[in-house]
Scaffold this motif. Structure first.
Motif, short mmCIF file in Angstrom:
data_model
loop_
_atom_site.label_atom_id
_atom_site.label_comp_id
_atom_site.label_asym_id
_atom_site.label_seq_id
_atom_site.Cartn_x
_atom_site.Cartn_y
_atom_site.Cartn_z
N CYS A 157 0.88 -1.16 0.00
CA CYS A 157 0.00 0.00 0.00
C CYS A 157 0.92 1.22 0.00
N VAL A 158 0.92 1.95 -1.09
CA VAL A 158 1.73 3.15 -1.22
C VAL A 158 0.82 4.33 -0.90
N ILE A 159 1.05 4.93 0.26
CA ILE A 159 0.20 6.03 0.72
C ILE A 159 0.60 7.28 -0.06
N GLY A 160 -0.27 7.67 -0.99
CA GLY A 160 0.07 8.81 -1.82
C GLY A 160 -1.05 9.82 -1.98
N VAL A 161 -2.22 9.51 -1.44
CA VAL A 161 -3.35 10.42 -1.57
C VAL A 161 -3.65 11.03 -0.21
N ASN A 162 -3.34 12.30 -0.06
CA ASN A 162 -3.59 13.03 1.19
C ASN A 162 -3.14 12.24 2.42
N PRO A 163 -1.86 11.94 2.53
CA PRO A 163 -1.39 11.15 3.68
C PRO A 163 -1.72 11.83 5.00
N LYS A 164 -2.11 11.02 5.96
CA LYS A 164 -2.35 11.52 7.32
C LYS A 164 -1.00 11.60 8.02
N CYS A 165 -0.63 12.79 8.45
CA CYS A 165 0.65 12.96 9.13
C CYS A 165 0.44 13.07 10.63
N ILE A 166 1.47 12.75 11.36
CA ILE A 166 1.47 12.96 12.80
C ILE A 166 1.43 14.47 13.02
N GLU A 167 0.58 14.91 13.91
CA GLU A 167 0.41 16.34 14.13
C GLU A 167 1.76 17.01 14.44
N GLY A 168 2.07 18.06 13.68
CA GLY A 168 3.30 18.81 13.87
C GLY A 168 4.54 18.15 13.30
N SER A 169 4.36 17.11 12.51
CA SER A 169 5.49 16.35 11.98
C SER A 169 5.37 16.19 10.47
N ILE A 170 6.51 15.92 9.83
CA ILE A 170 6.49 15.59 8.40
C ILE A 170 6.23 14.10 8.19
N PHE A 171 6.28 13.31 9.28
CA PHE A 171 6.13 11.87 9.15
C PHE A 171 4.67 11.45 9.12
N CYS A 172 4.41 10.43 8.34
CA CYS A 172 3.07 9.88 8.20
C CYS A 172 2.66 9.14 9.48
N ASP A 173 1.40 9.20 9.79
CA ASP A 173 0.85 8.48 10.94
C ASP A 173 0.60 7.02 10.53
N ILE A 174 1.69 6.29 10.40
CA ILE A 174 1.61 4.91 9.94
C ILE A 174 0.74 4.07 10.87
N GLY A 175 0.75 4.38 12.15
CA GLY A 175 -0.09 3.65 13.10
C GLY A 175 -1.57 3.74 12.75
N TRP A 176 -2.01 4.89 12.24
CA TRP A 176 -3.41 5.05 11.85
C TRP A 176 -3.77 4.06 10.75
N TYR A 177 -2.86 3.92 9.76
CA TYR A 177 -3.10 3.02 8.64
C TYR A 177 -3.05 1.55 9.06
N THR A 178 -2.03 1.20 9.84
CA THR A 178 -1.91 -0.21 10.24
C THR A 178 -3.04 -0.62 11.19
N ALA A 179 -3.48 0.29 12.04
CA ALA A 179 -4.58 -0.04 12.96
C ALA A 179 -5.86 -0.34 12.19
N LYS A 180 -6.04 0.28 11.04
CA LYS A 180 -7.20 -0.01 10.21
C LYS A 180 -7.02 -1.30 9.42
N MET A 181 -5.87 -1.46 8.78
CA MET A 181 -5.72 -2.55 7.82
C MET A 181 -5.37 -3.91 8.41
N ILE A 182 -4.57 -3.96 9.45
CA ILE A 182 -4.17 -5.26 10.00
C ILE A 182 -5.37 -6.12 10.39
N PRO A 183 -6.37 -5.59 11.10
CA PRO A 183 -7.52 -6.44 11.43
C PRO A 183 -8.27 -6.95 10.19
#
Length: 142
Positions: free
Chosen positions: A100-126
């Motif tokens: 999954c290549v996150i390329g459409v409006n990535p959700k970032c960690i507030e105040g950071s340039i890094f993506c909130d990968i936890g948000w994505y994995t928490a949705k998809m892993i289950p």
């Protein structure tokens, strides 16, 4: 500066493209953010994405799920439930790894340039674990 955010999902056995997409779509993901569906059948290594009307979604899933394409990368862009964020889901040859290549409006960690990968994995892993998910690898790089 552009970032690349990838989530690679490895499965115990090859996955059926149509089955995995049914799980994702059944979990609330959507294949369009308006009037088009973007999909890929990479037969020549050029990653030439195509666009079609949402009314053709079943046909697109049938095409990219065709077993004759198991030696090729295929993909589709999906959008997360209740979000404007989305990604390109790439089914690699052999179908044991799906990216999954996150390329459409990535959700970032507030105040950071890094993506909130936890948000994505928490949705998809289950959603993916019942299909034999054995490994998740994530990358967020400039």
């Amino acid at each position: 500066m552009s970032r690349s955010v990838d989530l690679d999902f490895t499965f115990r056995h090859s996955v059926d493209v149509a089955e995995l997409l049914a799980v994702l779509l059944g979990s609330g993901m959507r294949a369009s953010s308006g009037d088009e569906v973007a999909y890929l059948v990479d037969e020549d290594g050029m990653f030439d994405w195509k666009k079609a009307m949402p009314s053709r979604l079943d046909e697109i899933i049938s095409t990219i799920g065709d077993r004759r394409l198991e030696d090729h990368t295929v993909g589709i862009t999906l959008y997360f439930p209740d979000s404007v964020s989305g990604g390109d889901f790439l089914f690699h040859p052999g179908r044991e790894v799906v990216s999954c290549v996150i390329g459409v409006n990535p959700k970032c960690i507030e105040g950071s340039i890094f993506c909130d990968i936890g948000w994505y994995t928490a949705k998809m892993i289950p959603w993916l674990e019942p299909l034999g998910l054995t490994e998740v690898e994530t990358r967020d790089a400039a």
